[in-house]
Design a protein around this motif. Structure first.
Motif, PDB file in Angstrom:
ATOM      1  N   GLU A  73       0.782  -1.093  -0.054  1.00 28.17           N
ATOM      2  CA  GLU A  73       0.038   0.094  -0.109  1.00 28.17           C
ATOM      3  C   GLU A  73       0.947   1.237   0.061  1.00 28.17           C
ATOM      4  OE1 GLU A  73      -2.601  -0.060   3.187  1.00 28.17           O
ATOM      5  OE2 GLU A  73      -3.461  -2.264   2.173  1.00 28.17           O
ATOM      6  N   HIS A  74       1.809   1.215   0.611  1.00 22.95           N
ATOM      7  CA  HIS A  74       2.984   2.359   0.722  1.00 22.95           C
ATOM      8  C   HIS A  74       3.577   2.727  -0.564  1.00 22.95           C
ATOM      9  CE1 HIS A  74       3.619   2.825   5.175  1.00 22.95           C
ATOM     10  NE2 HIS A  74       2.410   2.301   5.103  1.00 22.95           N
ATOM     11  N   LEU A  78      -0.325   5.277  -0.897  1.00 21.94           N
ATOM     12  CA  LEU A  78      -1.421   5.668  -0.234  1.00 21.94           C
ATOM     13  C   LEU A  78      -1.004   5.598   1.198  1.00 21.94           C
ATOM     14  CD1 LEU A  78      -3.951   3.467  -2.092  1.00 21.94           C
ATOM     15  CD2 LEU A  78      -3.808   6.239  -1.945  1.00 21.94           C
ATOM     16  N   PRO A  80      -0.727   6.102   5.116  1.00 15.66           N
ATOM     17  CA  PRO A  80      -1.696   6.435   5.895  1.00 15.66           C
ATOM     18  C   PRO A  80      -1.600   7.938   6.321  1.00 15.66           C
ATOM     19  CG  PRO A  80       0.063   5.228   7.182  1.00 15.66           C
ATOM     20  CD  PRO A  80       0.380   5.143   5.601  1.00 15.66           C
ATOM     21  N   LEU A  81      -2.492   8.545   6.836  1.00 13.84           N
ATOM     22  CA  LEU A  81      -2.653   9.847   6.974  1.00 13.84           C
ATOM     23  C   LEU A  81      -1.417  10.290   8.150  1.00 13.84           C
ATOM     24  CD1 LEU A  81      -6.491  10.295   6.879  1.00 13.84           C
ATOM     25  CD2 LEU A  81      -4.891  10.718   5.046  1.00 13.84           C
ATOM     26  N   SER A 265     -10.486   7.233   9.168  1.00 11.57           N
ATOM     27  CA  SER A 265      -9.307   7.504   8.289  1.00 11.57           C
ATOM     28  C   SER A 265      -8.332   6.300   8.362  1.00 11.57           C
ATOM     29  CB  SER A 265      -8.618   8.671   8.972  1.00 11.57           C
ATOM     30  OG  SER A 265      -9.333   9.812   8.953  1.00 11.57           O
ATOM     31  N   ALA A 269      -7.095   4.676   4.878  1.00 11.46           N
ATOM     32  CA  ALA A 269      -5.663   4.397   4.518  1.00 11.46           C
ATOM     33  C   ALA A 269      -5.421   3.101   4.269  1.00 11.46           C
ATOM     34  CB  ALA A 269      -4.961   4.939   5.717  1.00 11.46           C
ATOM     35  N   ARG A 270      -5.992   2.316   4.821  1.00  2.00           N
ATOM     36  CA  ARG A 270      -5.982   0.644   4.434  1.00  2.00           C
ATOM     37  C   ARG A 270      -6.598   0.071   3.441  1.00  2.00           C
ATOM     38  NH1 ARG A 270      -2.512   1.831   6.269  1.00  2.00           N
ATOM     39  NH2 ARG A 270      -1.376   1.643   8.468  1.00  2.00           N
ATOM     40  N   ARG A 368     -12.208   7.111  -3.038  1.00  3.36           N
ATOM     41  CA  ARG A 368     -11.112   7.178  -2.291  1.00  3.36           C
ATOM     42  C   ARG A 368      -9.854   8.237  -2.604  1.00  3.36           C
ATOM     43  NH1 ARG A 368      -6.378   4.031  -2.414  1.00  3.36           N
ATOM     44  NH2 ARG A 368      -7.480   2.853  -4.062  1.00  3.36           N
ATOM     45  N   GLN A 372      -8.896  11.433   0.075  1.00  3.56           N
ATOM     46  CA  GLN A 372      -7.615  11.768   0.523  1.00  3.56           C
ATOM     47  C   GLN A 372      -7.299  13.303  -0.026  1.00  3.56           C
ATOM     48  OE1 GLN A 372      -6.754   9.913   2.464  1.00  3.56           O
ATOM     49  NE2 GLN A 372      -6.532   7.701   2.245  1.00  3.56           N
ATOM     50  N   GLY A 376      -9.282  13.976   3.858  1.00  2.00           N
ATOM     51  CA  GLY A 376      -9.779  13.006   5.141  1.00  2.00           C
ATOM     52  C   GLY A 376     -10.746  13.601   6.228  1.00  2.00           C
TER      53      GLY A 376
END
Ligand code: UDP
Ligand code: MN
Length: 651
Positions: A73-74, A78, A80-81, A265, A269-270, A368, A372, A376
């Motif tokens: 995901e990173h 994307l 995480p906030l 949030s 993020a996930r 999504r 973002q 968010g």
């Protein structure tokens, strides 16, 4: 004869003894079941031992979150906030990662444990049968106690919920035109994010199954459960194991209590779907609910949409369809309300969405990337309350729009009370202060006058909204005046003139004008009550001669016989030469101009008061109290002051 007759009493006694032992054992077993069932929290509709490992390999994909997935995901950009540090997160460890052959599917999704699909309710109490009356009465008492404690624990009747299938189908409530609507063949994929904190097993799992049972597999990318540091035992390993057996369901846990905004949030993020659907952990979806939402988002990625939110009764779990058309609005205390629109106001077809100044987060679909890019949820929104109001205003001001889509329906459990305790009673006010200071510009004074607690908190501390203000600048968001003009022109803008607004205080009784019927209802008679000082009794006499009541200023004082009632203020302002009310400064009288009578407070109706008011007849009703219109007289019960409670600083 005698030889045969002698053993009879003995055998009868033995038989009776055996029957007694049998009855006692049945009663003991039933009681033990009741007592221990509560402790284990195992719902009757779910497998009794969901954590029992299957002997062979599970025939479903094992769904867990793992660090590998996180890293992926990173790489997708994307991250995480920023408010969510990695060490805040705890993931359910992957115990078995395999790629099983897809199981044969029934409907859109299938559950591995067949007993969980049981439609029938499992009876909890043996209320009929062989048991003696005292035992039955005792059990009925026990059930009542259990109901009470479940109500206290969850804010709804969990015992009733437990007896209802996790797969129940809601009755058809959509407009017939919805049933023939056609949607694009390729809609974006959705991640349904369900945050929960100490939710009951039955309602949480019914939400999950309801999504799995109603959302087409080709559009449902995943159901993402996010545990906001729940403490209840059934939400620990039992839930992890249960989720492992559900295809397309993932569970993420936080080791910090994030609150609603933070939890959503984290889910966002996930999530990997193109569209995020935030959903409360006690919902039930109607057939065909997802497609209309995805269609509207696909047409315009800045559109944020909500289904019609139907209501599940907290006591009976009965489903109640909500009347259409309506939209989400808010008042000057920044409290959300659903506003019913007349059919005329919705001239378009019954399947046409209605734009909404605000939406709740109960069920909300948002692209999504748009979510973002608009920032968010505000990470400064703590625990519960107003986070959705903030997002609504931000979406509108920073380039998006909001609407309710009538062909989509999801039912939400309307709880009796909020079951969890918040660490601080003023959380809601603190969250609202963030909204007022970030988004309301000069209009924030109107809010602080109607929420005096927020005013006093704001006097002693400033919210840290630096990031939010920076975001506002970076996104080039519009101002609140634009919102009032273009999005919500129906919101009355109070004048709040210094000596003509505030609590309407009566000198004779020492009480204030009050509206007991709640904060949004209409048509009931005005009352008097001890002055609250919290802003709920705020009203104003405006330059049009209207006395506007309540945080929305939508209801006006109106004469009905000798009583003062609240009715919706006329949509078009009355002409200046036809004001309804006037204040005589010297005497403090509030005069109703059409009848030339004065506003009088009546605390306790009695002979003495009747004499004082010149023997005016009140139809023999000796116990009425409230606001009356009486012939004008110089006496304290007709003497009023608008008391300004607070004077918020200028813009
Ligand atoms: N929730 C959460 N953390 C909290 C409070 C609530 O994750 O600190 C969850 C809760 O379980 C529910 C959703 O957020 O799924 C919205 O909360 P709630 O239903 O209490 O809000 P309401 O519907 O009463 O406005
Ligand atoms: Mn809820």
């Amino acid at each position: 004869m005698r030889l045969w007759s002698r053993p009879r009493p003995c055998r009868r006694v033995m038989l009776c003894l055996w029957l007694l032992i049998l009855a006692l054992s049945v009663a003991t077993l039933a009681l033990m079941d009741l007592v221990f069932r509560d402790q284990t929290q195992t719902p009757p509709n779910s497998p009794r031992r969901p954590f029992q490992r299957l002997s062979g390999p599970p025939d479903l994909e094992v769904i867990v979150d793992s660090w590998d997935r996180l890293k992926q995901e990173h790489n997708l950009g994307l991250a995480p906030l920023s408010s969510l540090q990695e060490d805040q997160l705890l993931f359910v460890p992957s115990t078995q990662v395999r790629n099983p052959a897809p199981p044969p599917r029934k409907g859109s999704y299938r559950m591995v444990i067949s007993s969980a699909k049981k439609e029938s309710a499992v009876p909890v109490l043996p209320t009929h049968g062989d048991m003696g009356r005292p035992v039955r009465l005792k059990l009925e008492g026990l059930e009542r106690d259990m109901e009470k404690s479940a109500l206290q624990k969850y804010g709804f009747n969990e015992l009733v919920s437990e007896r209802i299938s996790l797969h129940r189908r809601l009755p058809e409530a959509r407009h017939p035109s919805c049933l023939v609507e056609r949607y694009s063949e390729s809609l974006p994929s959705a991640s349904v994010v369900i945050c929960f904190h100490d939710e009951a097993w039955s309602t949480l799992l019914r939400t999950v199954h309801s999504v799995l049972d109603t959302a087409p597999k080709e559009y449902l990318r995943e159901v993402l459960l996010v545990d906001d540091l729940s403490q209840h035992g059934h939400l620990k390993s039992v839930l992890s194991e249960y989720v492992l057996l559900l295809e397309g369901v993932r569970l993420v846990r936080s080791t910090w209590r994030l609150g609603v905004a933070g939890c959503r949030s984290l889910g966002a993020a996930r999530a990997v779907g193109e569209v995020l659907v935030f959903m409360d952990s006690h919902c039930e979806c109607h057939r065909g609910w997802l497609e209309p939402l995805l269609e509207r988002v696909a047409q315009d990625r800045t559109r944020v949409v909500s289904p019609i939110i139907d209501v599940i009764d907290w006591q009976t779990f009965q489903y109640n369809a909500t009347q259409w058309p309506h939209r989400g609005v808010f008042d000057w205390r920044l409290d959300f309300n659903w506003e019913t629109l007349s059919q005329q106001e919705n001239q378009d077809s019954p399947v046409e969405p209605v734009q909404s100044p605000a939406l709740v987060g109960v069920v909300l679909a948002i692209d999504r990337h748009f979510f973002q890019s608009v920032g968010g949820y505000d990470p400064g929104m703590l625990f519960w309350g107003a986070e959705q109001m903030e997002l609504s205003i931000r979406v509108w001001l920073c380039g998006g729009s909001m609407e309710v889509v009538p062909c989509s329906r999801v039912a939400h459990l309307g709880r009796h009370h909020q079951p969890y305790t918040l660490p601080d009673q003023d959380i809601l006010q603190r969250n609202k202060i963030r909204i007022a200071d970030t988004w309301l510009d000069a209009f924030r004074k109107i809010y602080y006058k109607r929420d005096t607690l927020a005013h006093f908190i704001r006097q002693s501390e400033s919210p840290n909204i630096t990031e939010l203000v920076r975001l506002k600048k970076r996104l080039g968001c519009r101002n609140f005046h634009w919102f009032l003009t273009n999005v919500y022109p129906d919101l009355y803008i109070p004048q709040d003139r210094p000596s003509l607004s505030g609590e309407l205080y009566n000198v004779g009784t020492g009480y204030c004008a009050d509206y007991p019927g709640g904060r949004g209802a209409q048509g009931a008679t005005m009352d008097i009550a001890p002055c609250s000082g919290n802003g709920y009794q705020h009203c104003e006499l405006n330059s049009m001669g209207e006395v506007r009541w309540g945080p929305a200023g939508r209801l006006c004082f109106h004469a009905q016989g000798e009583r003062v009632v609240l009715t919706p203020c006329p949509a078009h302002q009355p002409p200046r030469n036809k004001p309804q009310w006037r204040v005589i400064k010297l005497s403090g009288q509030v005069v109703h101009l059409q009848t030339q009578r004065c506003l009088e407070a009546v605390k306790e109706e009695g002979d003495k008061q009747q004499r004082d008011t010149g023997g005016h007849q009140r139809g023999g009703n000796a116990t009425q109290k409230g606001l009356f219109l009486r012939p004008c007289a110089h006496q304290p019960r007709q003497q009023w002051h608008f008391e300004q409670l607070v004077v918020p600083k200028g813009a």
